[in-house]
Design a protein around this motif. Structure first.
Motif, PDB file in Angstrom:
ATOM      1  N   PHE A   5      43.555  39.629  -3.252  1.00 11.60           N
ATOM      2  CA  PHE A   5      43.696  38.703  -4.379  1.00 11.60           C
ATOM      3  C   PHE A   5      44.543  39.293  -5.514  1.00 11.60           C
ATOM      4  CE2 PHE A   5      40.112  36.849  -2.175  1.00 11.60           C
ATOM      5  CZ  PHE A   5      40.339  35.491  -2.333  1.00 11.60           C
ATOM      6  N   LYS A   6      45.394  40.257  -5.220  1.00  9.02           N
ATOM      7  CA  LYS A   6      46.234  40.875  -6.246  1.00  9.02           C
ATOM      8  C   LYS A   6      47.063  39.828  -6.989  1.00  9.02           C
ATOM      9  CE  LYS A   6      49.603  44.525  -6.934  1.00  9.02           C
ATOM     10  NZ  LYS A   6      50.339  45.610  -6.298  1.00  9.02           N
ATOM     11  N   GLY A   7      47.549  38.811  -6.297  1.00 11.69           N
ATOM     12  CA  GLY A   7      48.342  37.756  -6.921  1.00 11.69           C
ATOM     13  C   GLY A   7      47.555  36.883  -7.873  1.00 11.69           C
ATOM     14  N   PHE A   8      46.233  36.959  -7.809  1.00 10.68           N
ATOM     15  CA  PHE A   8      45.370  36.183  -8.702  1.00 10.68           C
ATOM     16  C   PHE A   8      44.726  37.066  -9.772  1.00 10.68           C
ATOM     17  CE2 PHE A   8      45.435  33.276  -5.069  1.00 10.68           C
ATOM     18  CZ  PHE A   8      45.705  32.087  -5.711  1.00 10.68           C
ATOM     19  N   SER A   9      45.323  38.220 -10.039  1.00 15.01           N
ATOM     20  CA  SER A   9      44.810  39.124 -11.073  1.00 15.01           C
ATOM     21  C   SER A   9      45.889  39.351 -12.116  1.00 15.01           C
ATOM     22  CB  SER A   9      44.408  40.463 -10.454  1.00 15.01           C
ATOM     23  OG  SER A   9      44.043  41.383 -11.457  1.00 15.01           O
ATOM     24  N   SER A  10      45.487  39.503 -13.367  1.00 13.28           N
ATOM     25  CA  SER A  10      46.468  39.786 -14.411  1.00 13.28           C
ATOM     26  C   SER A  10      46.781  41.284 -14.492  1.00 13.28           C
ATOM     27  CB  SER A  10      45.994  39.251 -15.760  1.00 13.28           C
ATOM     28  OG  SER A  10      44.771  39.840 -16.110  1.00 13.28           O
ATOM     29  N   LYS A  15      44.375  51.245  -9.132  1.00 13.77           N
ATOM     30  CA  LYS A  15      44.119  52.215  -8.070  1.00 13.77           C
ATOM     31  C   LYS A  15      43.015  51.720  -7.140  1.00 13.77           C
ATOM     32  CE  LYS A  15      45.677  56.138 -10.751  1.00 13.77           C
ATOM     33  NZ  LYS A  15      45.353  57.429 -11.328  1.00 13.77           N
ATOM     34  N   LYS A  16      42.265  50.735  -7.594  1.00 19.83           N
ATOM     35  CA  LYS A  16      41.167  50.200  -6.793  1.00 19.83           C
ATOM     36  C   LYS A  16      41.675  49.116  -5.850  1.00 19.83           C
ATOM     37  CE  LYS A  16      37.672  51.092 -10.299  1.00 19.83           C
ATOM     38  NZ  LYS A  16      36.616  50.520 -11.124  1.00 19.83           N
ATOM     39  N   SER A  17      40.913  48.847  -4.832  1.00 17.62           N
ATOM     40  CA  SER A  17      41.272  47.797  -3.873  1.00 17.62           C
ATOM     41  C   SER A  17      41.239  46.421  -4.537  1.00 17.62           C
ATOM     42  CB  SER A  17      40.289  47.811  -2.695  1.00 17.62           C
ATOM     43  OG  SER A  17      40.530  46.713  -1.844  1.00 17.62           O
ATOM     44  N   THR A  18      42.184  45.584  -4.162  1.00 17.42           N
ATOM     45  CA  THR A  18      42.228  44.212  -4.665  1.00 17.42           C
ATOM     46  C   THR A  18      41.743  43.221  -3.605  1.00 17.42           C
ATOM     47  OG1 THR A  18      44.572  44.102  -4.052  1.00 17.42           O
ATOM     48  CG2 THR A  18      44.058  44.655  -6.339  1.00 17.42           C
ATOM     49  N   VAL A  19      41.166  43.743  -2.539  1.00 15.96           N
ATOM     50  CA  VAL A  19      40.618  42.897  -1.478  1.00 15.96           C
ATOM     51  C   VAL A  19      39.201  42.476  -1.864  1.00 15.96           C
ATOM     52  CG1 VAL A  19      39.928  42.809   0.953  1.00 15.96           C
ATOM     53  CG2 VAL A  19      42.037  43.991   0.293  1.00 15.96           C
ATOM     54  N   ARG A  20      38.967  41.185  -1.813  1.00 14.21           N
ATOM     55  CA  ARG A  20      37.657  40.618  -2.137  1.00 14.21           C
ATOM     56  C   ARG A  20      37.318  39.551  -1.104  1.00 14.21           C
ATOM     57  NH1 ARG A  20      38.266  44.362  -5.035  1.00 14.21           N
ATOM     58  NH2 ARG A  20      37.830  44.549  -7.249  1.00 14.21           N
ATOM     59  N   GLU A  21      36.045  39.181  -1.053  1.00 11.58           N
ATOM     60  CA  GLU A  21      35.614  38.092  -0.172  1.00 11.58           C
ATOM     61  C   GLU A  21      35.072  36.953  -1.017  1.00 11.58           C
ATOM     62  OE1 GLU A  21      32.850  37.137   3.726  1.00 11.58           O
ATOM     63  OE2 GLU A  21      32.672  39.087   2.763  1.00 11.58           O
ATOM     64  N   ILE A  22      35.622  35.768  -0.815  1.00 12.09           N
ATOM     65  CA  ILE A  22      35.128  34.558  -1.466  1.00 12.09           C
ATOM     66  C   ILE A  22      34.214  33.852  -0.465  1.00 12.09           C
ATOM     67  CG2 ILE A  22      35.761  32.301  -2.433  1.00 12.09           C
ATOM     68  CD1 ILE A  22      36.498  34.661  -4.218  1.00 12.09           C
ATOM     69  N   TYR A  23      32.969  33.673  -0.852  1.00 10.23           N
ATOM     70  CA  TYR A  23      31.999  33.007   0.018  1.00 10.23           C
ATOM     71  C   TYR A  23      32.134  31.496  -0.054  1.00 10.23           C
ATOM     72  CZ  TYR A  23      29.793  37.632  -0.440  1.00 10.23           C
ATOM     73  OH  TYR A  23      29.547  38.978  -0.487  1.00 10.23           O
ATOM     74  N   SER A  24      32.351  30.981  -1.260  1.00  7.22           N
ATOM     75  CA  SER A  24      32.490  29.526  -1.406  1.00  7.22           C
ATOM     76  C   SER A  24      33.253  29.210  -2.682  1.00  7.22           C
ATOM     77  CB  SER A  24      31.124  28.837  -1.431  1.00  7.22           C
ATOM     78  OG  SER A  24      30.388  29.231  -2.578  1.00  7.22           O
ATOM     79  N   ARG A  39      31.897  31.676  -5.589  1.00  6.33           N
ATOM     80  CA  ARG A  39      30.962  32.749  -5.238  1.00  6.33           C
ATOM     81  C   ARG A  39      31.692  33.760  -4.380  1.00  6.33           C
ATOM     82  NH1 ARG A  39      26.977  31.214  -1.780  1.00  6.33           N
ATOM     83  NH2 ARG A  39      25.885  33.120  -2.276  1.00  6.33           N
ATOM     84  N   GLY A  40      31.525  35.044  -4.696  1.00  3.35           N
ATOM     85  CA  GLY A  40      32.188  36.082  -3.922  1.00  3.35           C
ATOM     86  C   GLY A  40      31.514  37.423  -4.106  1.00  3.35           C
ATOM     87  N   ASN A  41      32.058  38.429  -3.432  1.00  2.89           N
ATOM     88  CA  ASN A  41      31.442  39.757  -3.511  1.00  2.89           C
ATOM     89  C   ASN A  41      31.966  40.585  -4.676  1.00  2.89           C
ATOM     90  OD1 ASN A  41      34.004  40.441  -2.604  1.00  2.89           O
ATOM     91  ND2 ASN A  41      33.292  41.714  -0.918  1.00  2.89           N
ATOM     92  N   GLY A  42      32.880  40.028  -5.438  1.00  5.89           N
ATOM     93  CA  GLY A  42      33.426  40.707  -6.610  1.00  5.89           C
ATOM     94  C   GLY A  42      34.687  39.994  -7.047  1.00  5.89           C
TER      95      GLY A  42
END
Length: 73
Positions: A5-10, A15-24, A39-42
């Motif tokens: 989701f790097k493209g959806f962050s300002s 240095k941290k991962s930009t991979v997230r999981e969206i549940y709904s 809803r997601g894991n972060g």
């Protein structure tokens, strides 16, 4: 699902991962407002705000319907 989701962050440099999981992601139309529930894991910095703004722009026709998918790829 799980996406980068790097493209959806300002914050474009992190240095941290930009991979997230969206549940709904639910869009609820009420009498005088629209609610978007995610809803997601972060979440990344401003991620939800940018996702909502993108969805609003798609709904208004100022962005193509494929914009969200293009940002994720």
């Amino acid at each position: 699902g799980v996406h980068d989701f790097k493209g959806f962050s300002s914050l474009k440099k992190t240095k941290k991962s930009t991979v997230r999981e969206i549940y709904s992601l639910d869009i609820i139309e009420l009498e005088r407002e629209i609610q978007i529930r995610i809803r997601g894991n972060g979440f990344l910095y401003n991620m939800v705000r940018i996702i909502c703004g993108t969805l609003v722009d798609i709904g208004r026709g100022t962005l193509p319907q494929t914009a969200a998918a293009q940002i994720l790829s």
